[in-house]
Motif scaffolding. Sequence first.
Motif, PDB file in Angstrom:
ATOM      1  N   ASN A 123     -34.684  31.550   5.131  1.00 23.88           N
ATOM      2  CA  ASN A 123     -33.715  32.575   4.805  1.00 23.88           C
ATOM      3  C   ASN A 123     -34.198  33.471   3.680  1.00 23.88           C
ATOM      4  O   ASN A 123     -33.830  34.644   3.606  1.00 23.88           O
ATOM      5  CB  ASN A 123     -32.386  31.922   4.414  1.00 23.88           C
TER       6      ASN A 123
ATOM      7  N   VAL B  32     -22.533  38.393  10.329  1.00 25.81           N
ATOM      8  CA  VAL B  32     -23.649  37.736   9.658  1.00 25.81           C
ATOM      9  C   VAL B  32     -23.969  38.530   8.399  1.00 25.81           C
ATOM     10  O   VAL B  32     -23.777  39.758   8.362  1.00 25.81           O
ATOM     11  CB  VAL B  32     -24.893  37.636  10.578  1.00 25.81           C
TER      12      VAL B  32
ATOM     13  N   ASP C   4     -31.947  32.439  15.617  1.00 23.89           N
ATOM     14  CA  ASP C   4     -32.055  31.371  14.635  1.00 23.89           C
ATOM     15  C   ASP C   4     -33.380  30.634  14.863  1.00 23.89           C
ATOM     16  O   ASP C   4     -33.657  30.198  15.989  1.00 23.89           O
ATOM     17  CB  ASP C   4     -30.885  30.408  14.810  1.00 23.89           C
TER      18      ASP C   4
ATOM     19  N   SER D  80     -34.294  28.159  12.519  1.00 22.94           N
ATOM     20  CA  SER D  80     -34.242  27.042  11.568  1.00 22.94           C
ATOM     21  C   SER D  80     -34.294  25.684  12.259  1.00 22.94           C
ATOM     22  O   SER D  80     -34.413  24.665  11.591  1.00 22.94           O
ATOM     23  CB  SER D  80     -32.963  27.138  10.730  1.00 22.94           C
TER      24      SER D  80
ATOM     25  N   PHE E  12     -22.717  28.315  16.176  1.00 19.52           N
ATOM     26  CA  PHE E  12     -22.508  29.498  15.337  1.00 19.52           C
ATOM     27  C   PHE E  12     -21.383  29.239  14.330  1.00 19.52           C
ATOM     28  O   PHE E  12     -21.492  29.607  13.160  1.00 19.52           O
ATOM     29  CB  PHE E  12     -22.170  30.704  16.209  1.00 19.52           C
TER      30      PHE E  12
ATOM     31  N   TYR F  69     -22.454  27.026  11.277  1.00 24.41           N
ATOM     32  CA  TYR F  69     -23.612  27.522  10.517  1.00 24.41           C
ATOM     33  C   TYR F  69     -24.934  26.939  10.968  1.00 24.41           C
ATOM     34  O   TYR F  69     -25.960  27.157  10.320  1.00 24.41           O
ATOM     35  CB  TYR F  69     -23.465  27.286   9.013  1.00 24.41           C
TER      36      TYR F  69
ATOM     37  N   THR G 150     -26.364  27.784  13.799  1.00 26.51           N
ATOM     38  CA  THR G 150     -27.051  28.978  14.299  1.00 26.51           C
ATOM     39  C   THR G 150     -26.824  30.079  13.288  1.00 26.51           C
ATOM     40  O   THR G 150     -25.682  30.497  13.057  1.00 26.51           O
ATOM     41  CB  THR G 150     -26.527  29.401  15.677  1.00 26.51           C
ATOM     42  N   SER G 151     -27.874  30.526  12.665  1.00 24.13           N
ATOM     43  CA  SER G 151     -27.784  31.559  11.634  1.00 24.13           C
ATOM     44  C   SER G 151     -28.735  32.705  11.972  1.00 24.13           C
ATOM     45  O   SER G 151     -29.627  32.579  12.797  1.00 24.13           O
ATOM     46  CB  SER G 151     -28.114  30.968  10.257  1.00 24.13           C
ATOM     47  N   ASP G 152     -28.508  33.811  11.314  1.00 18.81           N
ATOM     48  CA  ASP G 152     -29.288  35.025  11.565  1.00 18.81           C
ATOM     49  C   ASP G 152     -30.566  34.962  10.731  1.00 18.81           C
ATOM     50  O   ASP G 152     -30.630  35.498   9.632  1.00 18.81           O
ATOM     51  CB  ASP G 152     -28.440  36.242  11.191  1.00 18.81           C
ATOM     52  N   ASP G 153     -31.598  34.304  11.273  1.00 22.19           N
ATOM     53  CA  ASP G 153     -32.805  34.029  10.501  1.00 22.19           C
ATOM     54  C   ASP G 153     -33.911  35.063  10.671  1.00 22.19           C
ATOM     55  O   ASP G 153     -34.590  35.419   9.719  1.00 22.19           O
ATOM     56  CB  ASP G 153     -33.406  32.678  10.929  1.00 22.19           C
TER      57      ASP G 153
ATOM     58  N   LYS H 181     -29.972  29.738  20.888  1.00 25.98           N
ATOM     59  CA  LYS H 181     -30.181  30.225  19.531  1.00 25.98           C
ATOM     60  C   LYS H 181     -30.310  31.743  19.401  1.00 25.98           C
ATOM     61  O   LYS H 181     -30.762  32.241  18.370  1.00 25.98           O
ATOM     62  CB  LYS H 181     -31.422  29.535  18.940  1.00 25.98           C
TER      63      LYS H 181
ATOM     64  N   LEU I 104     -28.833  35.341  18.689  1.00 24.15           N
ATOM     65  CA  LEU I 104     -27.721  36.101  18.144  1.00 24.15           C
ATOM     66  C   LEU I 104     -27.430  37.293  19.047  1.00 24.15           C
ATOM     67  O   LEU I 104     -26.299  37.515  19.446  1.00 24.15           O
ATOM     68  CB  LEU I 104     -28.026  36.573  16.721  1.00 24.15           C
TER      69      LEU I 104
END
Length: 400
Positions: free
Chosen positions: A15, A226, A262, A264, A326, A329, A331-334, A379, A381
């Motif tokens: 991140n 996000v 994502d 991560s 999602f 958290y 699945t995040s906008d990585d 994964k 977005l």
Amino acid sequence: MRKSILFIIALLSINAFNRPVFAQGPAKKSGYEFKIIKSLPATPVKDQHRTGTCWSFATISFLESELLRKGKGEFDLSEMYPVRICYEYKAEKYVRMHGKTNFAHGGLGQDLLWVLDHYGLVPEAVYGGLEYGEDKHVHGEMDAVVSGYMEHLISNRNGRLTPVWKEGLKGILDAYFGKVPERFSYNGKDYTPAEFAEMLNLSSSDYIAVGSFTHHPFYETFILEVPDNWMWHNIYNVPINDMMQVLDNALEQGYTVLWDADVSERGFDRKTSIALVPQEEQEEIMNMDRNRWSSLSDQEKQKLLYDFSTPKKERVITQEMRQESFNNYMTSDDHLMHITGLAEDQKGNPFYLVKNSWGTEELVYDGYFYVSRTYMQYKTLFFMVHKEAIPEALRDRLGI
């Protein structure tokens, strides 16, 4: 616990820089063998290095492929020009929101399209953004200086802002990136950034972002929640099958795709340059010795599950799984990347050829990754595509 403390630290590193510092060991060949089914034209892999500017690198790569598709030839466009422009406007919104919005190096592909519309683009040779004595992009110091400036600005003891704060910010940005060119020469012709963009003949209205979430109605648009969506862009919301149909149809019709995802998950493995979502129980592992399998710790099981020395069975992804990941958290906008082709492994399982922006050193596939269809389903977005790449029936339903 599904992710160990060590992996959480690694996630924080992603991140911070959009490039995993935990995965800097040597590349290793997996047990996978890939056959490329379709490979669309793309420019050479670049290196965002120690920055959080994947959004610009991926979107520039996407637009460079669009220029190739349209017969305009090969261009090397500046990634740091949009980054420099966006910092000013990100700062203005941060001030207007009294520091209650995101101010960081990240962003979305739509940010770059906004720059295209309002400020044009420039070639890399005109604006490299390396005014601070480094050969590669390293933004740790600059990010700290700019963030510190903005924090002290909104909390200053005067109780009100002076009219010169923007000039102070520009001075910092100019020192690190260089001054934004008003005019420049390229291939024997003079341009402003806006004139250069006009010559490229790229239009932001041609590009559509499509995702799949159940907390908003399908077949409508919504603002993607996000942190890096500081401009509050909308995306189109469709069921998971429609989302994947957009991806497949685009590639089959010769259009590359911008991918916001994502990375991560442990299944996104830099060392092998493969991304998978393995099943929790792999039959071929358990059948070796069920007694031994049951005696293994969770950490030992995870190590075996994510050992890609042999092809793995993957989970079946549902709409509910996507949404839950999602919501909690996971699945995040990585990271943003550029999908340029279709492939399959030795068992005929579908994969996608993905151009990354982590350079080519110590990577198995010269800077590209092979990402399974399962990982894409789980994964993603959103995908950004040319609107003509969307199947006609879906385009009609979306009113595009």
